[in-house]
Write an enzyme that holds these catalytic residues in place. Structure first.
Site, mmCIF file in Angstrom:
data_model
loop_
_atom_site.group_PDB
_atom_site.id
_atom_site.type_symbol
_atom_site.label_atom_id
_atom_site.label_comp_id
_atom_site.label_asym_id
_atom_site.label_seq_id
_atom_site.Cartn_x
_atom_site.Cartn_y
_atom_site.Cartn_z
ATOM 1 N N TYR A 135 0.868 -1.176 0.000
ATOM 2 C CA TYR A 135 0.000 0.000 0.000
ATOM 3 C C TYR A 135 0.909 1.232 0.000
ATOM 4 C CZ TYR A 135 -3.945 -3.086 0.982
ATOM 5 O OH TYR A 135 -4.904 -4.065 0.905
ATOM 6 N N GLY A 194 -14.927 -0.846 -4.539
ATOM 7 C CA GLY A 194 -13.719 -0.149 -4.964
ATOM 8 C C GLY A 194 -14.033 1.189 -5.615
ATOM 9 N N SER A 202 -12.474 -4.632 -0.837
ATOM 10 C CA SER A 202 -13.359 -3.844 -1.720
ATOM 11 C C SER A 202 -14.829 -4.137 -1.419
ATOM 12 C CB SER A 202 -13.072 -4.125 -3.197
ATOM 13 O OG SER A 202 -11.960 -3.415 -3.641
ATOM 14 N N PRO A 203 -15.244 -4.063 -0.139
ATOM 15 C CA PRO A 203 -16.629 -4.397 0.202
ATOM 16 C C PRO A 203 -17.665 -3.493 -0.454
ATOM 17 C CG PRO A 203 -15.552 -3.320 2.042
ATOM 18 C CD PRO A 203 -14.484 -3.624 1.046
ATOM 19 N N LEU A 204 -17.253 -2.270 -0.807
ATOM 20 C CA LEU A 204 -18.181 -1.328 -1.455
ATOM 21 C C LEU A 204 -17.952 -1.245 -2.965
ATOM 22 C CD1 LEU A 204 -18.043 1.503 1.226
ATOM 23 C CD2 LEU A 204 -19.798 -0.257 0.954
#
Length: 292
Positions: free
Chosen positions: A55, A214, A210-212
């Site tokens: 990251y 991305g 990426s639960p939403l």
């Protein structure tokens, strides 16, 4: 904040985690804003922060997010003794791209670097193999993680982007506590490939990345009518509805929504108090079954 057990460890973590990635990519915010966001997450009871050695902007910037999180924890005025930082290794960032590197020598080196980046005073709470590299066997790639556990550099080990068969092979090498795979309204493969069912049965924590959807898809959530309608009915954001939907899917799920500003993590945490009935979950299932 509601808590859940991390795998079979006996260690409790918050039901919603903070994903650190947006704070360290090329579009990163000012450091003061990023640290304020981490501090707000801690204020709200978040005790799991997800990061990775990759990251960062590129290879010259490696471990940026880990160092940022360490700095934020050092500057926080409250108690951070129960905060779990889960990092990852195994991806490279040449010129900002994402490539896999499961070379055991590289993983041995990056584990040590992550240990130092996170403070170098206690074991890495959770180290996750970021993605299997077809150039190396899972057994070879995870051998350095097993050695690092024995050496006291790593406390717990997880895997990311793994199939059920790959998880089983990993567990033959070293104890695994978590699995981090993509899961969101557009990508529901964990429901179909057996990974979610396996994690629930084996009591492994499942961390949807990426639960939403991305950065590319999050803006399209408002176009999913059932999600928008439920958000209006319950007086919460569409993002809270999606996170609540994921948590309703299995007790082993702990979403890790990314955030780079205070309002984002505040909104994500509200999802813990949103309870969806089985009928409401089914409504979202139906509305998202043809997405992808």
């Amino acid at each position: 904040m509601e808590t859940k057990q991390l795998g079979n460890t006996g260690v409790n973590i918050s039901a919603i985690a903070l994903g650190g990635m947006p704070m360290s990519l090329s579009s990163r915010p000012e450091e003061t804003q990023a640290i304020a966001t981490i501090h707000r997450a801690l204020d709200l009871g978040v005790t799991l922060i997800d990061t990775a050695d990759s990251y960062c902007k590129d290879e010259s910037d490696k471990h940026h997010n880990e160092k940022l999180i360490r700095k934020a924890l050092q500057q926080y005025k409250g108690d951070v003794s129960n905060v779990i930082v889960a990092t990852k290794g195994g991806l490279m960032r040449p010129n900002g791209a994402w490539t896999r590197n499961g070379n055991p020598d590289h993983l041995r080196k990056t584990i040590r670097e992550s240990f130092e980046a996170l403070g170098g005073e206690k074991p890495i709470d959770v180290w996750q193999y970021h993605a299997p590299d077809p150039e190396y066997s899972i057994e070879a790639s995870l051998a350095p993680a097993k050695a690092a556990v024995e050496e006291g550099l790593i406390r717990f080990v997880g895997v990311s982007n793994f199939s059920v068969e790959q998880i089983k092979r990993a567990r033959d090498v070293v104890e695994i506590v978590s699995v981090q795979n993509q899961y969101n309204p557009w990508y529901r493969l964990p429901e179909l490939d057996g990974v979610l069912k396996y994690c629930q049965r084996e009591k492994l924590t499942f961390l949807p990345w990426s639960p939403l959807g991305g950065s590319r898809r999050v803006g399209s959530l408002k176009d999913i009518s059932e999600i928008a309608q439920l958000a209006q009915e319950k007086g919460v954001s569409i993002y809270s509805i999606v996170l609540a939907w994921l948590m309703a899917k299995s007790p082993c799920i702990v979403p890790i929504p990314g955030a780079s500003k205070i309002s984002s993590i505040e909104d994500s945490v509200r999802a813990v108090d949103v309870k969806l009935s089985s009928e409401e979950v089914a409504r979202i299932d139906g509305a998202t079954s043809s997405l992808g």
